[in-house]
Scaffold this active site. Structure first.
Site, PDB file in Angstrom:
ATOM      1  N   HIS A  26       0.842  -1.205   0.000  1.00 26.63           N
ATOM      2  CA  HIS A  26       0.000   0.000   0.000  1.00 26.63           C
ATOM      3  C   HIS A  26       0.879   1.258   0.000  1.00 26.63           C
ATOM      4  O   HIS A  26       0.609   2.221  -0.708  1.00 26.63           O
ATOM      5  CB  HIS A  26      -0.868   0.063   1.267  1.00 26.63           C
ATOM      6  CG  HIS A  26      -1.874  -1.037   1.404  1.00 26.63           C
ATOM      7  ND1 HIS A  26      -1.817  -1.980   2.404  1.00 26.63           N
ATOM      8  CD2 HIS A  26      -2.991  -1.327   0.697  1.00 26.63           C
ATOM      9  CE1 HIS A  26      -2.837  -2.802   2.305  1.00 26.63           C
ATOM     10  NE2 HIS A  26      -3.577  -2.439   1.276  1.00 26.63           N
ATOM     11  N   MET A  78       2.570  -9.269  -0.709  1.00 29.99           N
ATOM     12  CA  MET A  78       2.086  -8.637   0.521  1.00 29.99           C
ATOM     13  C   MET A  78       0.573  -8.492   0.432  1.00 29.99           C
ATOM     14  O   MET A  78       0.029  -8.136  -0.613  1.00 29.99           O
ATOM     15  CB  MET A  78       2.726  -7.278   0.686  1.00 29.99           C
ATOM     16  CG  MET A  78       4.184  -7.387   0.995  1.00 29.99           C
ATOM     17  SD  MET A  78       4.905  -5.752   1.194  1.00 29.99           S
ATOM     18  CE  MET A  78       6.602  -6.213   1.463  1.00 29.99           C
TER      19      MET A  78
HETATM   20  P1  AMP Z   1      -6.673  -3.373  -0.331  1.00 29.10           P
HETATM   21  O1  AMP Z   1      -6.475  -2.628   0.935  1.00 29.10           O
HETATM   22  O2  AMP Z   1      -6.286  -4.806  -0.259  1.00 29.10           O
HETATM   23  O3  AMP Z   1      -8.036  -3.143  -0.913  1.00 29.10           O
HETATM   24  O4  AMP Z   1      -5.656  -2.748  -1.383  1.00 29.10           O
HETATM   25  C1  AMP Z   1      -5.621  -1.376  -1.657  1.00 29.10           C
HETATM   26  C2  AMP Z   1      -4.744  -1.147  -2.868  1.00 29.10           C
HETATM   27  O5  AMP Z   1      -3.425  -1.611  -2.600  1.00 29.10           O
HETATM   28  C3  AMP Z   1      -5.253  -1.923  -4.102  1.00 29.10           C
HETATM   29  O6  AMP Z   1      -5.101  -1.117  -5.259  1.00 29.10           O
HETATM   30  C4  AMP Z   1      -4.324  -3.112  -4.122  1.00 29.10           C
HETATM   31  O7  AMP Z   1      -4.164  -3.688  -5.412  1.00 29.10           O
HETATM   32  C5  AMP Z   1      -3.030  -2.507  -3.625  1.00 29.10           C
HETATM   33  N1  AMP Z   1      -2.155  -3.555  -3.095  1.00 29.10           N
HETATM   34  C6  AMP Z   1      -2.494  -4.555  -2.243  1.00 29.10           C
HETATM   35  N2  AMP Z   1      -1.450  -5.372  -2.027  1.00 29.10           N
HETATM   36  C7  AMP Z   1      -0.428  -4.892  -2.780  1.00 29.10           C
HETATM   37  C8  AMP Z   1       0.922  -5.312  -3.008  1.00 29.10           C
HETATM   38  N3  AMP Z   1       1.429  -6.396  -2.421  1.00 29.10           N
HETATM   39  N4  AMP Z   1       1.688  -4.578  -3.839  1.00 29.10           N
HETATM   40  C9  AMP Z   1       1.193  -3.472  -4.455  1.00 29.10           C
HETATM   41  N5  AMP Z   1      -0.077  -3.019  -4.283  1.00 29.10           N
HETATM   42  C10 AMP Z   1      -0.872  -3.728  -3.465  1.00 29.10           C
END
Ligand code: AMP
Length: 284
Positions: free
Chosen positions: A37, A188
């Site tokens: 994130h 992650m």
């Molecule tokens: P989430 O909190 O899981 O909804 O993710 C929020 C944003 O962070 C989304 O655009 C995800 O694709 C991105 N994200 C989650 N995990 C990763 C990661 N390991 N690497 C890069 N971006 C990520």
């Protein structure tokens, strides 16, 4: 970092930026923040005058209520991480603030084929819920740039479609940032916090599958390769597999043969210790 909990207060703060055409970068999240994130926040900081992160665990995108209940919440740690990265604004709305008329799912988004496969078919309604919350957030924040992670490959395509349906293609640029991984390759994810120690170690099998497929897809029959990789996951700690499929990277059409030209991606969703992990890799 300034924290806003209401739409009204955030909009009052943002209006001079929006009215003067100042670049706003937006990173929507569900919290339990990790370096993945934060890499999106850093990218936004580099490209915008103002960076906004939202943390909102959106009930309408969880087709499984137990998954929603178990979603990790680490808000104080999240605030510290965002402050350390000089994030300008955290938008932290309540469910009531985002859904004053209740959390019934709005099923109106015409997403087409991309919603019929992978997480679209395995998590019915999931992408409609994602669109519902992301549309709301975009209309509130009015960003210039939106930062998404390739980790959620299909979600990136869905949000690009949403932006097109909203008629915002000209006004908003989507930036897809690469997946950040732990040193052993595991992508992650906030959900990794729910893995027990042994499962956490075994979970790297997904990354091993991605790498093996990438190195072997040219000389091997795709169907056989996918079957071998499914068995590999099941023999290495995974309980079940929703999908492990090679698809056209632009359309998400599942493939059993590669024509030597198409851009292709391997998408995986599998359960370990009751936790559903997803990952993907472009193969060429
Ligand atoms: P989430 O909190 O899981 O909804 O993710 C929020 C944003 O962070 C989304 O655009 C995800 O694709 C991105 N994200 C989650 N995990 C990763 C990661 N390991 N690497 C890069 N971006 C990520």
């Amino acid at each position: 970092m300034t924290v806003f909990k209401t739409i009204k207060d955030l909009q009052i703060y943002l209006s001079p930026y929006i009215n003067n055409g100042i670049n706003i970068g937006f990173v929507p999240t569900m919290g339990a923040l990790h370096q993945g994130h934060l890499s999106l926040i850093e990218e936004s900081k580099r490209q915008n005058k103002l960076t906004i992160c939202s943390i909102f665990v959106n009930p309408t995108q969880f087709n499984d209520p137990k998954d929603f209940e178990k979603y990790p919440i680490t808000i104080e740690a999240d605030k510290t991480l965002l402050t350390d990265r000089n994030c300008d604004i955290l938008f932290l709305p309540s469910v009531n603030e985002m859904y004053p008329n209740g959390t019934s799912l709005n099923n109106n988004y015409k997403l087409g084929f991309i919603e019929t496969v992978f997480d679209g078919s395995h998590r019915p309604g999931h992408f409609q819920g994602v669109c519902q919350v992301v549309e709301n957030l975009l209309r509130i924040v009015q960003p210039t740039n939106l930062y998404l992670g390739q980790k959620d490959y299909q979600q990136c395509m869905v949000i690009a479609k949403l932006v097109e349906l909203m008629g915002w293609d000209e006004k908003l640029t989507i930036h897809i940032c690469s997946t950040l991984r732990e040193t052993d390759g595991l992508a992650m994810s906030s959900r990794n916090l729910r893995l027990a120690e042994t499962e956490r170690k075994q979970a790297t099998a997904i990354y091993k599958s991605l790498i093996a497929t990438k190195s072997k897809f040219i000389e091997n029959d795709l169907s056989k390769l996918m079957e071998t990789q499914k068995l590999f996951l099941l023999n290495n700690g995974f309980d079940s597999i929703d999908y492990l499929t090679i698809a056209n990277a632009n359309t998400l059409e599942p493939l059993t043969e590669w024509d030597g030209k198409q851009k292709i991606v391997l998408l995986i969703a599998a359960f370990i210790g009751g936790v559903r992990l997803i990952d993907n890799m472009l193969l060429n």
